[in-house]
Design a protein around this motif. Structure first.
Motif, PDB file in Angstrom:
ATOM      1  N   THR A 102      -7.242 -24.404  -2.931  1.00 34.66           N
ATOM      2  CA  THR A 102      -7.727 -25.430  -1.987  1.00 34.66           C
ATOM      3  C   THR A 102      -9.186 -25.192  -1.593  1.00 34.66           C
ATOM      4  O   THR A 102      -9.774 -26.012  -0.888  1.00 34.66           O
ATOM      5  N   ASN A 103      -9.758 -24.060  -2.040  1.00 31.37           N
ATOM      6  CA  ASN A 103     -11.171 -23.795  -1.747  1.00 31.37           C
ATOM      7  C   ASN A 103     -12.093 -24.500  -2.736  1.00 31.37           C
ATOM      8  O   ASN A 103     -13.299 -24.297  -2.708  1.00 31.37           O
ATOM      9  N   ARG A 104     -11.514 -25.331  -3.601  1.00 34.36           N
ATOM     10  CA  ARG A 104     -12.335 -26.134  -4.516  1.00 34.36           C
ATOM     11  C   ARG A 104     -12.495 -27.537  -3.948  1.00 34.36           C
ATOM     12  O   ARG A 104     -11.564 -28.078  -3.352  1.00 34.36           O
ATOM     13  N   GLU A 105     -13.665 -28.119  -4.214  1.00 31.71           N
ATOM     14  CA  GLU A 105     -13.883 -29.493  -3.773  1.00 31.71           C
ATOM     15  C   GLU A 105     -12.885 -30.426  -4.453  1.00 31.71           C
ATOM     16  O   GLU A 105     -12.343 -31.345  -3.841  1.00 31.71           O
ATOM     17  N   PHE A 151     -10.662 -26.431   6.839  1.00 31.92           N
ATOM     18  CA  PHE A 151     -11.771 -25.837   6.100  1.00 31.92           C
ATOM     19  C   PHE A 151     -11.203 -24.687   5.286  1.00 31.92           C
ATOM     20  O   PHE A 151     -10.417 -23.886   5.808  1.00 31.92           O
ATOM     21  N   ASN A 152     -11.580 -24.624   4.012  1.00 32.51           N
ATOM     22  CA  ASN A 152     -10.959 -23.680   3.077  1.00 32.51           C
ATOM     23  C   ASN A 152     -11.986 -22.770   2.428  1.00 32.51           C
ATOM     24  O   ASN A 152     -13.107 -23.193   2.133  1.00 32.51           O
ATOM     25  N   SER A 153     -11.559 -21.530   2.161  1.00 31.77           N
ATOM     26  CA  SER A 153     -12.407 -20.554   1.481  1.00 31.77           C
ATOM     27  C   SER A 153     -11.490 -19.664   0.632  1.00 31.77           C
ATOM     28  O   SER A 153     -10.304 -19.955   0.496  1.00 31.77           O
ATOM     29  N   LEU A 154     -12.017 -18.575   0.078  1.00 29.58           N
ATOM     30  CA  LEU A 154     -11.140 -17.627  -0.611  1.00 29.58           C
ATOM     31  C   LEU A 154     -10.247 -16.963   0.430  1.00 29.58           C
ATOM     32  O   LEU A 154     -10.573 -16.922   1.611  1.00 29.58           O
ATOM     33  N   ASP A 155      -9.103 -16.407  -0.016  1.00 27.79           N
ATOM     34  CA  ASP A 155      -8.151 -15.801   0.923  1.00 27.79           C
ATOM     35  C   ASP A 155      -8.822 -14.728   1.757  1.00 27.79           C
ATOM     36  O   ASP A 155      -9.538 -13.876   1.222  1.00 27.79           O
ATOM     37  N   GLY A 170     -16.479 -19.172  -2.491  1.00 26.13           N
ATOM     38  CA  GLY A 170     -16.229 -18.782  -1.109  1.00 26.13           C
ATOM     39  C   GLY A 170     -16.820 -19.725  -0.063  1.00 26.13           C
ATOM     40  O   GLY A 170     -16.690 -19.496   1.132  1.00 26.13           O
ATOM     41  N   LYS A 171     -17.474 -20.807  -0.519  1.00 23.18           N
ATOM     42  CA  LYS A 171     -18.129 -21.717   0.444  1.00 23.18           C
ATOM     43  C   LYS A 171     -17.098 -22.622   1.104  1.00 23.18           C
ATOM     44  O   LYS A 171     -16.126 -23.016   0.461  1.00 23.18           O
ATOM     45  N   PRO A 172     -17.312 -22.968   2.389  1.00 21.34           N
ATOM     46  CA  PRO A 172     -16.312 -23.778   3.093  1.00 21.34           C
ATOM     47  C   PRO A 172     -16.141 -25.169   2.480  1.00 21.34           C
ATOM     48  O   PRO A 172     -17.131 -25.846   2.214  1.00 21.34           O
ATOM     49  N   ILE A 173     -14.905 -25.548   2.235  1.00 18.76           N
ATOM     50  CA  ILE A 173     -14.580 -26.863   1.664  1.00 18.76           C
ATOM     51  C   ILE A 173     -13.575 -27.535   2.603  1.00 18.76           C
ATOM     52  O   ILE A 173     -12.565 -26.931   2.966  1.00 18.76           O
ATOM     53  N   GLN A 174     -13.873 -28.780   2.967  1.00 16.19           N
ATOM     54  CA  GLN A 174     -13.021 -29.508   3.918  1.00 16.19           C
ATOM     55  C   GLN A 174     -12.064 -30.439   3.174  1.00 16.19           C
ATOM     56  O   GLN A 174     -12.479 -31.148   2.251  1.00 16.19           O
ATOM     57  N   LYS A 195      -5.850 -19.799   2.771  1.00 16.99           N
ATOM     58  CA  LYS A 195      -7.193 -20.221   2.341  1.00 16.99           C
ATOM     59  C   LYS A 195      -7.864 -21.103   3.396  1.00 16.99           C
ATOM     60  O   LYS A 195      -9.087 -21.251   3.392  1.00 16.99           O
ATOM     61  N   ALA A 196      -7.064 -21.676   4.295  1.00 17.51           N
ATOM     62  CA  ALA A 196      -7.647 -22.466   5.385  1.00 17.51           C
ATOM     63  C   ALA A 196      -8.146 -21.485   6.447  1.00 17.51           C
ATOM     64  O   ALA A 196      -7.364 -20.733   7.022  1.00 17.51           O
ATOM     65  N   THR A 197      -9.452 -21.509   6.690  1.00 14.39           N
ATOM     66  CA  THR A 197      -9.985 -20.639   7.748  1.00 14.39           C
ATOM     67  C   THR A 197      -9.578 -21.189   9.117  1.00 14.39           C
ATOM     68  O   THR A 197      -9.307 -20.448  10.037  1.00 14.39           O
TER      69      THR A 197
END
Ligand SMILES: [Fe+2]
Length: 270
Positions: A102-105, A151-155, A170-174, A195-197
């Motif tokens: 989920t950290n992918r656009e 907002f998602n990133s690596l675990d 690792g960049k935040p993806i919404q 993965k959701a921060t």
């Protein structure tokens, strides 16, 4: 077109597909039928397949272009688009319910697993319908979820992430917490708890507590297909409308090797 036979495996999701040899080229009409079957049944099982790495990559492409996986240290050296799921590679079974990457656009439309070495007992994979989970929620909670994003990133908490993967992924993806399936048109709950921060507008702790509570309430046997692996199985999981988890309940002196391919999907939208 091959004579495709689709046999449901569970009332809520999952179907066995017969009449397709994934070792041979999949023609356009079969591709179309498989895409529809995946959108409808959300987990497809092909039995008794015998595939080399190039054949497996070609077969997976019937569901979309294979995409790069992060945690690249686990990828097959000569075929980096295939990830090796193997505890002797230092991996822990992913036992928490999640949907992949989920950290992918544009997260993968599907995750495809091929059973290469299977332990004599345990080590199954469970898949739950987030389409059915969404429908079962009370109307006011569906409305609330419709308006939330993560907002998602690596675990968080992983120590073996390579710096190059951190830089790329690792960049935040919404993403919305509810997404509409691009083929089926129905809505499904969509998030990855580790993965959701955070959920937009909520603290990380409150976000984690809410997602954990949601999982506890949503995941029930009525919406879950449990796959018992046989060597030669190919399991295709629709990441747009399901969550899945591994079961680590097998003897670690035995080997469990799955080859994983993820294929490109759309940007999630409500
Ligand atoms: Fe996964």
């Amino acid at each position: 077109m091959a004579a495709l036979k689709v046999t449901p495996l569970h009332p809520a999701l999952g179907a066995e597909i017969a009449g397709v040899d994934l070792g041979k080229p999949v023609d356009a009409s079969t591709r179309q039928a498989l895409s529809q079957a995946l959108a409808e049944h959300l987990a497809l099982v092909f039995r008794d397949q015998s595939l080399t790495a190039p054949q497996y990559l070609a077969a997976a492409a019937a569901f979309g272009p294979p995409m790069e996986q992060h945690y690249g240290q686990h990828n097959m050296p000569d075929f980096p688009l295939i990830g090796l799921i193997w505890h002797r590679n230092g991996q822990q079974p992913a036992e928490r319910w999640h949907t992949d990457h989920t950290n992918r656009e544009r997260p993968p439309a599907a995750t495809i697993l091929y059973g290469v070495e299977i332990p004599s007992a345990g080590g199954g994979t469970s898949v739950a319908s987030m389409r059915a989970a969404y429908t079962a929620l009370p109307a006011d909670e569906r409305r609330r979820l419709d308006g939330l994003t993560t907002f998602n990133s690596l675990d968080s908490g992983r120590t073996d992430t390579r710096p190059e993967d951190e830089d790329k992924y690792g960049k935040p993806i919404q993403h919305p917490m509810v997404r509409t399936h691009p083929v089926h048109g129905s809505r499904a709950v969509y998030f990855h708890i580790t993965k959701a921060t955070h959920i937009d507008g909520m603290t990380p702790d409150a976000s984690r507590a809410y997602m954990s509570d949601l999982l506890d309430r949503m995941i029930r046997p009525e919406i879950t297909y449990h796959h018992v692996w046989r060597k030669g199985d190919v399991l295709v999981i629709d990441n747009r409308a399901t969550m899945h988890r591994a079961h680590g309940d097998y003897d670690r002196s035995e080997s469990r090797v799955l080859w994983r391919i993820i294929v490109e999907g759309d940007r999630p939208r409500l």
